[in-house]
Design an enzyme around this catalytic site. Structure first.
Site, PDB file in Angstrom:
ATOM      1  N   LYS A  70      84.849  51.081  50.678  1.00 16.88           N
ATOM      2  CA  LYS A  70      83.956  52.007  49.817  1.00 16.88           C
ATOM      3  C   LYS A  70      84.870  52.833  48.929  1.00 16.88           C
ATOM      4  CE  LYS A  70      80.844  54.235  51.741  1.00 16.88           C
ATOM      5  NZ  LYS A  70      80.102  55.388  52.638  1.00 16.88           N
ATOM      6  N   CYS A  99      83.508  57.903  34.742  1.00 15.79           N
ATOM      7  CA  CYS A  99      83.047  56.233  34.498  1.00 15.79           C
ATOM      8  C   CYS A  99      82.005  55.838  35.406  1.00 15.79           C
ATOM      9  CB  CYS A  99      84.222  55.240  34.550  1.00 15.79           C
ATOM     10  SG  CYS A  99      83.745  53.689  34.519  1.00 15.79           S
ATOM     11  N   CYS A 103      80.439  52.687  34.740  1.00 10.78           N
ATOM     12  CA  CYS A 103      80.224  51.406  34.316  1.00 10.78           C
ATOM     13  C   CYS A 103      81.325  50.360  35.242  1.00 10.78           C
ATOM     14  CB  CYS A 103      80.707  50.951  33.042  1.00 10.78           C
ATOM     15  SG  CYS A 103      82.236  51.021  32.194  1.00 10.78           S
ATOM     16  N   CYS A 129      86.429  57.942  32.500  1.00 13.44           N
ATOM     17  CA  CYS A 129      86.047  57.113  31.502  1.00 13.44           C
ATOM     18  C   CYS A 129      87.008  57.086  30.511  1.00 13.44           C
ATOM     19  CB  CYS A 129      84.574  57.642  30.952  1.00 13.44           C
ATOM     20  SG  CYS A 129      84.305  56.730  29.435  1.00 13.44           S
ATOM     21  N   HIS A 152      83.383  51.200  28.384  1.00 12.28           N
ATOM     22  CA  HIS A 152      81.959  50.868  28.239  1.00 12.28           C
ATOM     23  C   HIS A 152      81.408  50.517  26.962  1.00 12.28           C
ATOM     24  CE1 HIS A 152      82.072  55.309  27.428  1.00 12.28           C
ATOM     25  NE2 HIS A 152      81.191  55.084  26.637  1.00 12.28           N
TER      26      HIS A 152
HETATM   27  S1  FES Z   1      81.479  54.822  31.579  1.00 10.30           S
HETATM   28 FE1  FES Z   1      83.098  53.336  32.141  1.00 10.30          FE
HETATM   29  S2  FES Z   1      84.545  53.432  31.060  1.00 10.30           S
HETATM   30 FE2  FES Z   1      83.015  54.895  30.093  1.00 10.30          FE
END
Ligand code: FES
Length: 133
Positions: free
Chosen positions: A78, A95, A97, A106, A110
């Site tokens: 996890k 982040c 994504c 981030c 994304h």
């Molecule tokens: S939300 Fe993943 S790089 Fe920005």
């Protein structure tokens, strides 16, 4: 069978010949309301035929379960990140994504993903509230 033949050979060509289809793009503006109404069954039928044809030949996408995280800390069962609230600073973006090279922060990855995939993912932005005056 004769009635089907007559429909295809006589009635359909006569119907199509009498449709108020303009000769040019600018001719569209000159169509009357009655002209537009008479086009509705034709456009609806053509749209239905195109839709049914596309659906029939559309590749079937098999929906499977797939991992969201493709590369980050795969050795761990996890992925958990702990950050002290006091260390957040005035603003930080996390982040969501799973594509950032600076995960859990981030790095803007994304944006490329959204452009390529037509997706709309983005970060979680934590921002310190401005002190009220
Ligand atoms: S939300 Fe993943 S790089 Fe920005």
């Amino acid at each position: 069978m004769e009635s089907v033949s007559a429909l295809i050979r006589v009635s359909l060509p006569n119907y199509l010949k009498n449709l108020p289809i303009p000769d040019s793009v600018s001719g569209i503006a000159s169509l009357s309301g009655q002209d537009w109404l008479s086009l509705v069954p034709f456009v609806g039928t053509v749209s239905l035929i195109v839709y049914v044809t596309v659906q029939a030949f559309k590749p079937k996408v098999e929906k499977k379960n797939f991992p969201v995280n493709l590369k980050i800390q795969k050795e761990n069962a996890k992925v958990v990140n702990m950050v002290d609230i006091e260390d957040l600073g005035d603003k930080v973006s996390y982040c969501r994504c799973w594509l950032s090279k600076k995960f859990p922060l981030c790095d803007g990855s994304h944006n490329k993903h959204n452009d390529e995939m037509g997706d709309n993912v983005g970060p979680l932005v934590l921002k310190r509230k401005e002190p009220s005056k």
